[in-house]
Motif scaffolding. Sequence first.
Motif, PDB file in Angstrom:
ATOM      1  N   UNK A 291       0.804  -1.224   0.000  1.00 29.03           N
ATOM      2  CA  UNK A 291       0.000   0.000   0.000  1.00 29.03           C
ATOM      3  C   UNK A 291       0.833   1.268   0.000  1.00 29.03           C
ATOM      4  N   UNK A 292       2.154   1.150   0.292  1.00 31.64           N
ATOM      5  CA  UNK A 292       3.002   2.346   0.295  1.00 31.64           C
ATOM      6  C   UNK A 292       4.460   1.889   0.182  1.00 31.64           C
ATOM      7  N   UNK A 293       5.331   2.818  -0.127  1.00 32.78           N
ATOM      8  CA  UNK A 293       6.747   2.511  -0.336  1.00 32.78           C
ATOM      9  C   UNK A 293       7.570   3.665   0.206  1.00 32.78           C
ATOM     10  N   UNK A 294       8.671   3.333   0.907  1.00 30.23           N
ATOM     11  CA  UNK A 294       9.491   4.396   1.493  1.00 30.23           C
ATOM     12  C   UNK A 294      10.751   4.687   0.685  1.00 30.23           C
ATOM     13  N   UNK A 295      10.881   4.071  -0.509  1.00 31.74           N
ATOM     14  CA  UNK A 295      11.962   4.439  -1.421  1.00 31.74           C
ATOM     15  C   UNK A 295      13.314   3.875  -1.064  1.00 31.74           C
ATOM     16  N   UNK A 296      13.363   2.821  -0.202  1.00 34.24           N
ATOM     17  CA  UNK A 296      14.675   2.336   0.268  1.00 34.24           C
ATOM     18  C   UNK A 296      15.473   1.598  -0.806  1.00 34.24           C
TER      19      UNK A 296
END
Length: 344
Positions: A291-296
């Motif tokens: 549902x979301x991504x923190x770009x790691x």
Amino acid sequence: MKTTNLILIVSLWITSAALAAEPVPVTHEQFQAVQADGTSSFVQGGPARVILQGIVLNSPERWFDPTANDTLAPWQMGGQWEIYIQGEADDHAGTALWMGQNYGNGPGYENYPNQQWLDEICRVNHDPNTAYIFSPGDRVRVTGRYLFYKGKLNINENHEVGDDFDFKIELVEPAVGLPQPKIVELSELKDVDDNEIFDPNRLTGCEYYQSRRIRIKDVSIIDPENWAPDNTITIQDSDGLTFPVRLGVGAGLGRYDCPTGRIDVIGILDQSAPGYPPNIDNTKGYRLLVLDYDGNGLVLTNRGHKRGNLPGDINGDFKVDLEDLAEMAANWLQSRDGLWGCSN
Ligand SMILES: [Ca+2]
Ligand SMILES: [Ca+2]
């Protein structure tokens, strides 16, 4: 007697019989049990309402837009709200709780007017005893009615806007923490021909992990052109097995590029069985929800905590600058229905 009157009397009788029944505590395993064809084996003779306990897995507004809109064309649901709660200890299953605004855009039901919809999602976002806002990682207790839809039994309002059909969520313990995602090989979910594995006993295959948090290791995204919020991408392992990943609407999915190379994916294993009308083949339609991504760059997930600690660094690149301001300006004076301006 007119048929419509007869239907009214019968439905009133059914409603009052259901009203009399006390909600029954059940495990997620009992609640999600299925028959050989994947349809529910709990529904037949089941209680009118159940009580389920588990850990909240997601923020509903990163999955569906809750924004009130009661002026849509037929079949448009307007605001929607859904959370998954996962059973604990040996209760190896999980359950989704869903609400929509415009039930009446299907025949025979009413819509929530905008203010009433706002009141409803404000209510289910807050613990009634403390006004605490539920978050992923909270242990909650749910009391409500249910319907089978596309391969799983959901807690919902039976598409009715009346108070008697509300479901209730209560806080048991805040900030318990998200369940550790079980590491699952794609070979546990797909056979050698890349077909979904369905076990009606729910002890193996996709059913075993339905509505639970899992981690799939060492895969690549083979269709990065499909990377976008509210879209579906495909992951593939080194043996060529594939699995669909349904992306939510979390802001990070629009902010960061599609991860490349070999990655891990953490998500909720979901079923949305194909076909219309629904419930034609309930042994298929599994997917992983992210549902979301923190770009790691290495794990497709949102861990919910970022390094840095500069207020205003909206995109998390460790500098407060015009890029952050542009993102803020694009959302200026927006507010989140169900969380802002609630009266409770
Ligand atoms: Ca199922
Ligand atoms: Ca920044």
